[in-house]
Scaffold this motif. Structure first.
Motif, short mmCIF file in Angstrom:
data_model
loop_
_atom_site.label_atom_id
_atom_site.label_comp_id
_atom_site.label_asym_id
_atom_site.label_seq_id
_atom_site.Cartn_x
_atom_site.Cartn_y
_atom_site.Cartn_z
N ASN A 1 0.81 -1.21 0.00
CA ASN A 1 0.00 0.00 0.00
C ASN A 1 0.86 1.27 0.00
O ASN A 1 0.47 2.29 -0.57
CB ASN A 1 -0.93 -0.01 1.22
CG ASN A 1 -1.83 1.19 1.25
OD1 ASN A 1 -2.48 1.51 0.27
ND2 ASN A 1 -1.85 1.89 2.37
N ILE A 2 2.02 1.18 0.64
CA ILE A 2 2.91 2.35 0.61
C ILE A 2 3.29 2.65 -0.84
O ILE A 2 3.28 3.79 -1.28
CB ILE A 2 4.17 2.10 1.46
CG1 ILE A 2 3.77 1.97 2.93
CG2 ILE A 2 5.18 3.23 1.27
CD1 ILE A 2 4.93 1.70 3.84
N ILE A 3 3.59 1.59 -1.58
CA ILE A 3 4.04 1.77 -2.97
C ILE A 3 2.87 2.14 -3.88
O ILE A 3 2.91 3.13 -4.59
CB ILE A 3 4.72 0.48 -3.48
CG1 ILE A 3 5.88 0.10 -2.56
CG2 ILE A 3 5.19 0.66 -4.91
CD1 ILE A 3 6.51 -1.24 -2.87
N VAL A 4 1.82 1.34 -3.82
CA VAL A 4 0.70 1.53 -4.75
C VAL A 4 -0.27 2.59 -4.25
O VAL A 4 -0.70 3.47 -5.01
CB VAL A 4 -0.06 0.20 -4.97
CG1 VAL A 4 -1.20 0.40 -5.95
CG2 VAL A 4 0.88 -0.86 -5.49
N ALA B 1 1.79 -7.00 12.53
CA ALA B 1 0.71 -6.29 11.85
C ALA B 1 0.41 -4.97 12.56
O ALA B 1 0.26 -3.92 11.92
CB ALA B 1 -0.54 -7.16 11.79
N ILE B 2 0.35 -5.03 13.90
CA ILE B 2 0.06 -3.80 14.65
C ILE B 2 1.17 -2.76 14.40
O ILE B 2 0.90 -1.59 14.17
CB ILE B 2 -0.10 -4.11 16.16
CG1 ILE B 2 -1.41 -4.88 16.35
CG2 ILE B 2 -0.12 -2.83 16.97
CD1 ILE B 2 -1.60 -5.41 17.75
N LEU B 3 2.40 -3.25 14.41
CA LEU B 3 3.52 -2.36 14.13
C LEU B 3 3.37 -1.73 12.74
O LEU B 3 3.54 -0.52 12.56
CB LEU B 3 4.83 -3.16 14.20
CG LEU B 3 6.11 -2.34 13.97
CD1 LEU B 3 6.35 -1.40 15.13
CD2 LEU B 3 7.31 -3.26 13.76
N VAL C 1 3.01 2.21 11.93
CA VAL C 1 3.96 2.91 11.06
C VAL C 1 3.24 3.51 9.85
O VAL C 1 3.49 4.65 9.46
CB VAL C 1 5.10 1.96 10.61
CG1 VAL C 1 5.97 2.61 9.55
CG2 VAL C 1 5.95 1.56 11.80
N SER C 2 2.29 2.75 9.29
CA SER C 2 1.56 3.27 8.13
C SER C 2 0.81 4.55 8.47
O SER C 2 0.84 5.51 7.71
CB SER C 2 0.56 2.23 7.64
OG SER C 2 1.23 1.18 7.01
N TYR C 3 0.14 4.53 9.62
CA TYR C 3 -0.61 5.74 10.00
C TYR C 3 0.32 6.92 10.21
O TYR C 3 0.05 8.03 9.77
CB TYR C 3 -1.42 5.49 11.28
CG TYR C 3 -2.83 5.06 10.97
CD1 TYR C 3 -3.73 5.95 10.38
CD2 TYR C 3 -3.26 3.77 11.24
CE1 TYR C 3 -5.01 5.55 10.07
CE2 TYR C 3 -4.54 3.37 10.93
CZ TYR C 3 -5.42 4.26 10.35
OH TYR C 3 -6.69 3.87 10.04
N ILE D 1 -5.80 2.88 4.95
CA ILE D 1 -5.26 1.82 5.79
C ILE D 1 -6.34 0.84 6.27
O ILE D 1 -6.16 -0.37 6.13
CB ILE D 1 -4.44 2.43 6.95
CG1 ILE D 1 -3.24 3.16 6.35
CG2 ILE D 1 -3.98 1.36 7.92
CD1 ILE D 1 -2.55 4.10 7.28
N PRO D 2 -7.47 1.33 6.83
CA PRO D 2 -8.49 0.34 7.25
C PRO D 2 -8.99 -0.48 6.06
O PRO D 2 -9.26 -1.68 6.21
CB PRO D 2 -9.61 1.19 7.83
CG PRO D 2 -9.24 2.60 7.66
CD PRO D 2 -7.88 2.71 7.09
#
Lengths: 258, 354, 305
Positions: free
Chosen positions: B80-83, B199-201, B205-207, B289-290
């Protein structure tokens, strides 16, 4: 010394020479314009100045430093901001996000800053937001800060572009046809805005414009190019009476019948 | 001279705002509720408690599936970071997963290294792989990147198949399982917790990334590269950042997978694997993200529930992809109605202006 | 074998391989030129072409067309029409609704179409290899120890002939002119009264038909088909298109032949060997992208701001 000094700038695309040995300088603290008939090479020249095109010959000095070989983002970082002729907003982002993007080059937080959010990063974010709000306030779109850019009326989208360019905190602002698509009232507001940018923010303004009325109203100095070459420069009065300018715009006597 | 005509458009904008349909209103209400910090914390606390308690009550099979879900969540958030964030289509994401899995596998098997020590090396390898694949394509249009990543994914698999160090077609077998502060991680529940933590990490980080200078720069590049460049954003560097970070997520997931499975083979990194991850991201909603988490859930659980579909699975996925793009390109997860905060909603202008 | 003979043998192999790549690359290039879409489904259309012609050949088996070159040619032509129409349908259903959508959506759609195609064939064939029986022998001409089968010669000639026909079509006809015009400016063509939808459909038809012909030829040449056979050739044909300069028709042909030759010579280099063949051609793509991203025949792109 000029803030921006262009020396014998030449840009070639194959056999076409959109910019041909153009030289002129822009005084710090002034408002100056570039005019010329359609296809005269105005936008190409702009693109050279901002690094989007690489001119083959000549030199561009910004505050005495050559920016010929620099990438566009580096040039913006040095303090030259631009807007686009056809709006190039980040359409699906909010107005706020659009403007905040301008502060990118004035901030430094990287990956660690993003993940751990140290105080320095928080302070930086706060400053980015403050500057963005100031810029929006300055052009009068603060009340629309949370709207998606593409949903704004055209005139407001133009304002977002100006505010976004201002948010890069430039020394020189290049406006590429800022009045295109604006109605009379909006144009008058633009004239005021350009003057305020120079007087209140102390930013030098250089614009390309088709609307002669507007150009004559704001510019202290006007440069005219045609077929990639500079054909005149001077005050509004001087340029208006210059026979070569009249010829470029209206054609010679014998062409007139057509 | 008339001034301050800014407010002119409010009249027609108000009528437009009334058209907002009920579904959007409901999701907006939910978003608003969630904006309240107390509500958010209590919801998340309850969710976490349930997730932590789950292994006490559930069957091995269910835990296996749930572990897979978390594994997918990590991979999908990476992609998701990339796309999603940077808008670069990557079709060889499984390659990064392979880089991680093989790095850990080789280091444990051939050099007897501790699993935990292999993680930073695995991340480093992913950075190198990300640079290797990102650098040649950076200055090009992003669709070149799509096919280059596709090729890269396939070549990584072929390389793994043909090299002695990766165990050729058989792959690596007998990777020993790690200890965590003296606890031997061998049960499925251990891995459930490990992947849940990962996953939580990743979510955290994504948020954090999304709401940062870096995240905003990615969004700008996704929207308009030239304008981003004009705003002083170093497009090349920021793109590369997305690529490298995304690949690190994938590699870490791969490292954990290597010790969970104790065996890896080139066939774990087929093109279909990359496509599945991409589909999960697209299905949930790129950049949300969700949504991406939801997508990961659906992608793992759907084939488990509909076991009978067998070989039709990928065919159905293809159809889903097509239908989604035509009718709901924003994915399953609803958009905030234009990310307009409630205070200024009455000024919404839905009219599209050229 | 002497060095010289190896050389000639590799040139022959390379040319045949290269003409397959060229035919598939043409479709990529044409579609890219006209709608700026990297059509992932193109490689699968090649595969579908192979299966389609195999089905036809099986039908012809007991007729006068069986086991002959005439039969193969007839089935190839019918295949080109059928699969060409499939290409038009794909464009109509999947790509046309998204013409104004962001590029990313379009790419993902193309990926979806690709998945649908190869998985449908997988379901039908059960994922098995299918033998492509042509009933043709392995007669050929030998010059020294260089051996070239009739099949190889005929296929190479046919492929080159198809490319030439296409070239004439693009440069000499009104339709070709319209295609070239659309690739420059779609909106402007609309204003000039060009029926753009029709021309785009035609482009898809031609590009897809060429890929289908390549699929047929690959079947004849290799003697077997598989539902995933398009995948690798897709990457390679794309490489070929990029080598020549994407969007440029002669570039795709040139790039195809060049890649074919490079590949067949590449496998002769010690330590590379045939299992690394695909890795080798992929490296070529990367190298081209680094040093000459616009391709051999490409011009520098300049976008208007």
């Amino acid at each position: 010394m000029f803030l921006l000094d262009i020396k014998d700038l030449t840009l070639r695309f194959g056999g076409i020479v959109p910019v041909n040995k153009v030289s002129f300088g822009i005084e710090e603290g002034s408002i100056e314009s570039l005019i010329g008939p359609n296809g005269a090479g105005k936008t190409s020249l702009f693109n050279c100045l901002t690094g989007f095109y690489k001119a083959q010959e000549g030199d561009i000095l910004f505050q005495g430093q050559s920016v010929m070989k620099l990438k566009p983002h580096k040039i913006t970082e040095l303090g030259m901001a631009r807007t686009f002729q056809n709006l190039r907003l980040f359409k699906n982002l909010t107005v706020m996000e659009n403007i905040m993007s301008g502060m990118h080059c004035r901030a430094s937080a990287g990956l660690a800053g993003a993940v751990f959010r140290p105080p320095s990063q928080r302070a930086e974010e706060k400053r980015i937001k403050e500057v963005a709000i100031e810029c929006m306030d300055f052009v009068g779109i603060l009340d629309k800060k949370n709207m998606i850019a593409k949903n704004l009326p055209y005139g407001d989208q133009r304002r977002v572009e100006w505010a976004r360019a201002l948010a890069t905190q430039p020394k020189l602002l290049l406006l590429d046809e800022p009045a295109a698509g604006l109605n009379y009232d909006e144009k008058m507001q633009l004239v005021e805005l350009i003057k305020r940018i120079r007087d209140e923010l102390k930013i030098t303004v250089f614009l390309i414009e088709h609307d002669m009325g507007l150009v004559m109203k704001v510019s202290e100095k006007i440069f005219v190019i045609d077929y990639g070459m500079k054909i005149a420069e001077g005050t509004a009065q001087e340029v208006q009476n210059n026979p070569r300018v009249i010829e470029a715009y209206l054609g010679k006597e014998e062409d007139k019948a057509v | 001279m008339k001034e301050n005509q800014v407010g002119v458009q409010t009249a027609d904008t108000q009528t437009a705002a009334k058209k907002v349909n009920t579904l959007v209103q409901i999701t907006d209400r939910l978003y608003e509720l969630f904006d309240n910090i107390k509500i958010r914390f209590s919801v998340l606390a309850v969710a976490l408690a349930v997730l932590l308690y789950l292994p006490m009550r559930s069957s091995m099979y269910f835990m296996e599936v749930m572990t897979n879900v978390w594994f997918y969540v990590v991979m999908c958030l990476g992609l998701n970071i990339i796309v999603g964030f940077a808008g670069l289509l990557s079709l060889g994401y499984a390659a990064f997963f392979a880089v991680g899995a093989y790095t850990t596998g080789i280091l444990i098997l051939k050099y007897g290294m501790s699993f935990w020590l292999t993680l930073p090396i695995s991340a480093l390898m992913a950075v190198l792989a990300g640079l290797a694949i990102g650098t040649p394509t950076l200055k090009l249009r992003s669709d070149y990147l799509a096919i280059v990543t596709l090729g890269f994914g396939e070549m990584t698999r072929l390389a793994a198949r043909n090299m002695a160090i990766t165990g050729r077609a058989t792959g690596l077998v007998g990777i020993s399982r790690p200890y965590f502060f003296g606890l031997h991680l061998y049960k499925i529940n251990h891995y459930y917790y490990a992947f849940l933590a990962l996953a939580i990490l990743s979510i955290f980080v994504s948020y954090r990334l999304m709401d940062s200078r870096l995240g905003r720069a990615w969004k700008c590049i996704r929207e308009d590269e030239d304008a981003a460049e004009a705003m002083g954003i170093n497009v090349v560097a920021i793109r590369l950042y997305a690529f490298v970070l995304g690949s690190v997520f994938g590699a870490l997931a791969g490292s954990f997978m290597a010790v969970k499975m104790t065996a890896i083979s080139p066939d774990s990194f087929l093109f279909t694997q990359s496509v599945n991850i991409l589909l999960a991201v697209v299905l949930g909603g790129m950049g949300k993200i969700p949504g991406v988490i939801l997508g990961a859930f659906v992608m793992v659980i759907f084939p488990e529930v509909f076991r009978g579909i067998g070989q039709y699975r990928m065919l159905i996925f293809g159809l889903v992809l097509l239908i989604l793009m035509i009718y709901r390109p924003q994915g399953l997860w609803p958009d905030r109605s234009g990310t307009i905060s409630s205070k200024v909603k009455d000024k919404t202008c839905k009219d599209e202006v050229i | 074998m002497s060095f010289q003979e190896i050389f000639i043998q590799q040139v022959v192999n390379g040319l045949l391989l290269g003409s397959f790549y060229g035919l598939v690359a043409l479709g990529y290039s044409m579609v890219y030129g006209i709608v700026k879409l990297l059509n992932f489904a193109h490689a699968d259309v090649y595969m579908v072409g192979g299966f389609c012609s195999l089905t036809l050949l099986t039908l012809f088996k007991d007729t006068f067309l069986g086991n002959s070159w005439t039969g193969i040619v007839v089935s190839m032509l019918i295949t080109m029409v059928i699969v060409g129409l499939l290409g038009v349908v794909i464009e109509r259903i999947a790509y046309k609704p998204l013409r104004e959508a962001p590029r990313l959506s379009l790419l993902i759609t193309a990926l979806g179409v690709s998945m649908i195609l190869y998985n449908s064939v997988m379901v039908v064939t059960g994922g098995e290899y299918r033998a492509y029986k042509t009933g043709l022998g392995f007669q050929g001409i030998s010059i020294g120890s260089v051996f070239v089968t009739h099949t190889q010669i005929i296929l190479t000639v046919a492929a080159v002939a198809l490319m030439l026909v296409l070239h004439l079509f693009i440069t000499k006809t009104m339709y070709g002119k319209a295609m070239r015009a659309i690739s420059m400016d779609l909106d402007c063509c609309r204003l000039m009264g060009v029926n753009c939808n029709k021309i785009i459909a035609l482009t898809f038809f031609v590009g897809t038909a060429l890929a289908a012909s390549a699929g047929t030829m690959a079947g004849v040449y290799y003697g077997s088909l598989h539902f995933f056979m398009g995948f690798v050739i897709g990457i390679k044909a794309f490489t070929a298109a990029v080598i020549g300069g994407i969007g440029i028709i002669p570039g795709a042909m040139l790039g195809g032949l060049l890649l074919g030759l490079l590949e067949s010579f590449g496998t002769q280099i010690p330590f590379i060997g045939s299992e690394w063949k695909d890795v080798f051609s992929f490296s070529i793509l990367i190298i081209i992208l680094i040093f000459k991203p616009t391709g051999l025949l490409g011009k520098k792109e300049s976008e208007r701001m």
